[in-house]
Structure formats: structure tokens, C-alpha cells
Design a protein around this motif. Structure first.
Motif, PDB file in Angstrom:
ATOM      1  N   PHE A  14      -3.799   2.895   3.021  1.00 21.89           N
ATOM      2  CA  PHE A  14      -2.569   2.689   2.257  1.00 21.89           C
ATOM      3  C   PHE A  14      -1.670   1.684   2.976  1.00 21.89           C
ATOM      4  N   ASP A  15      -1.475   1.888   4.277  1.00 21.93           N
ATOM      5  CA  ASP A  15      -0.598   1.003   5.054  1.00 21.93           C
ATOM      6  C   ASP A  15      -1.123  -0.425   5.098  1.00 21.93           C
ATOM      7  N   VAL A  17      -2.907  -1.931   2.791  1.00 19.55           N
ATOM      8  CA  VAL A  17      -2.683  -2.516   1.472  1.00 19.55           C
ATOM      9  C   VAL A  17      -1.222  -2.913   1.316  1.00 19.55           C
ATOM     10  N   ILE A  18      -0.308  -2.017   1.663  1.00 23.73           N
ATOM     11  CA  ILE A  18       1.123  -2.312   1.522  1.00 23.73           C
ATOM     12  C   ILE A  18       1.534  -3.448   2.452  1.00 23.73           C
ATOM     13  N   VAL A  40       5.751  -3.187  -6.135  1.00 25.48           N
ATOM     14  CA  VAL A  40       4.493  -2.485  -6.365  1.00 25.48           C
ATOM     15  C   VAL A  40       4.840  -1.188  -7.095  1.00 25.48           C
ATOM     16  N   SER A  43       0.042   3.905  -8.399  1.00 22.18           N
ATOM     17  CA  SER A  43      -0.305   4.814  -7.301  1.00 22.18           C
ATOM     18  C   SER A  43       0.218   4.319  -5.944  1.00 22.18           C
ATOM     19  N   TYR A  44       0.242   3.013  -5.723  1.00 26.11           N
ATOM     20  CA  TYR A  44       0.775   2.510  -4.450  1.00 26.11           C
ATOM     21  C   TYR A  44       2.300   2.591  -4.410  1.00 26.11           C
ATOM     22  N   GLY A  47       2.888   6.300  -3.781  1.00 25.45           N
ATOM     23  CA  GLY A  47       2.390   6.755  -2.485  1.00 25.45           C
ATOM     24  C   GLY A  47       1.196   7.689  -2.582  1.00 25.45           C
ATOM     25  N   ALA A  49      -1.998   6.652  -3.710  1.00 25.08           N
ATOM     26  CA  ALA A  49      -3.212   5.851  -3.914  1.00 25.08           C
ATOM     27  C   ALA A  49      -4.361   6.405  -3.081  1.00 25.08           C
ATOM     28  N   SER A  53      -8.272   3.019  -6.133  1.00 22.19           N
ATOM     29  CA  SER A  53      -6.998   2.610  -6.745  1.00 22.19           C
ATOM     30  C   SER A  53      -6.883   1.095  -6.751  1.00 22.19           C
ATOM     31  N   LEU A  55      -4.081  -2.286  -7.305  1.00 21.35           N
ATOM     32  CA  LEU A  55      -2.726  -2.606  -6.880  1.00 21.35           C
ATOM     33  C   LEU A  55      -1.969  -3.140  -8.089  1.00 21.35           C
ATOM     34  N   CYS A  84      -5.938  -6.515  -8.567  1.00 20.70           N
ATOM     35  CA  CYS A  84      -4.528  -6.377  -8.919  1.00 20.70           C
ATOM     36  C   CYS A  84      -4.313  -6.477 -10.419  1.00 20.70           C
TER      37      CYS A  84
END
Length: 131
Positions: A14-15, A17-18, A40, A43-44, A47, A49, A53, A55, A84
Motif C-alpha cells: 500500500f505504501d 503504491v501511495i 486517489v 480502495s487506495y 485504505g 486496497a 486492487s 489505482l 489506473c
């Protein structure tokens, strides 16, 4: 990653991707002065995702006369770690979103996490300002 049984695919965290999405958004804003904000959602944004998932990004431009389907061509998301989905709105469309798509305005108001810039104030829904 190589292994004795062949290749193993690893889903980005997750981190990761963000972080990559934030770097992408910042670069896009630096290169495109008409880009007011990148957020965003989905799901992202929420929080939650996980593996599989995609983006979901929302971009807000100062103005844009192109049809919705033409707006996407301008934005190369190839550097991002996941597939995306993009929503691209002009300032005016963003500000009036609650009047013509109240459900989407509600979802974005609840789930959007802003990666670069700040969304313009909507004309009729303070919920979209959260985050």
C-alpha cells in the motif's frame, strides 16, 4: 523475484503504491500548470486496497474543453505500479459535481485522499472538501 520453482510475482505494498502515486502526481503538477489537484479514491483512498486492487485517480484541471474520453490521452500512467482508472474534470465540472452526480460527489468527498494540490471548493457540497 526468481525462485527455484520459477518466477514469483509480488504485489506492491500500500505504501509503495501511495508513494509512487504521490511522486507521479507531484511531477504531473510541476509539468502541467493547469493541473490543480490529483487525488486517489476507491480502495487506495479508503485504505483498504489489497492484491488485485487498481489505482483510481481524480485529476482537476483549471479548464478542459475536450470530451471526457479524449482527456485521458494526455496522462501517461505507465510509471505507476498498477493499472489506473482516471477521472479528469475541469474546475467548473468539479465545483458542480454534487448537482449532476451527487453519488460520485459523496464517494469522492468521503474517500478522496489528495496527493498533490488542493481541490477547488465545490459550489454546493462541503463534504467534498474533507481530507
Amino acid at each position: 523475484m526468481p525462485s527455484s520453482a520459477g518466477s514469483v510475482l509480488r504485489w506492491p505494498s500500500f505504501d509503495q503504491v501511495i508513494d509512487q502515486a504521490t511522486r507521479w502526481a507531484t511531477t504531473q503538477q510541476q509539468q502541467n500548470p493547469d493541473l490543480l489537484a490529483v487525488g486517489v479514491f476507491g480502495s487506495y483512498g479508503r485504505g483498504d486496497a489489497g492484491v488485485g486492487s487498481d489505482l483510481d485517480l481524480v485529476l482537476i484541471l483549471e479548464s478542459c474543453a475536450l470530451p471526457i474520453w479524449e482527456r485521458l490521452r494526455r496522462w501517461d500512467t505507465g510509471a505507476l505500479p498498477l493499472a489506473c482508472d482516471l477521472l479528469v474534470y475541469s474546475r467548473e465540472e468539479w465545483q458542480t459535481l454534487p448537482s449532476w452526480n451527487p453519488r460520485l460527489a459523496e464517494v469522492l468527498g468521503r474517500d478522496a485522499r489528495w496527493l498533490a494540490g488542493h481541490p477547488p471548493h465545490p459550489s454546493s457540497s462541503p463534504a467534498i472538501l474533507r481530507r
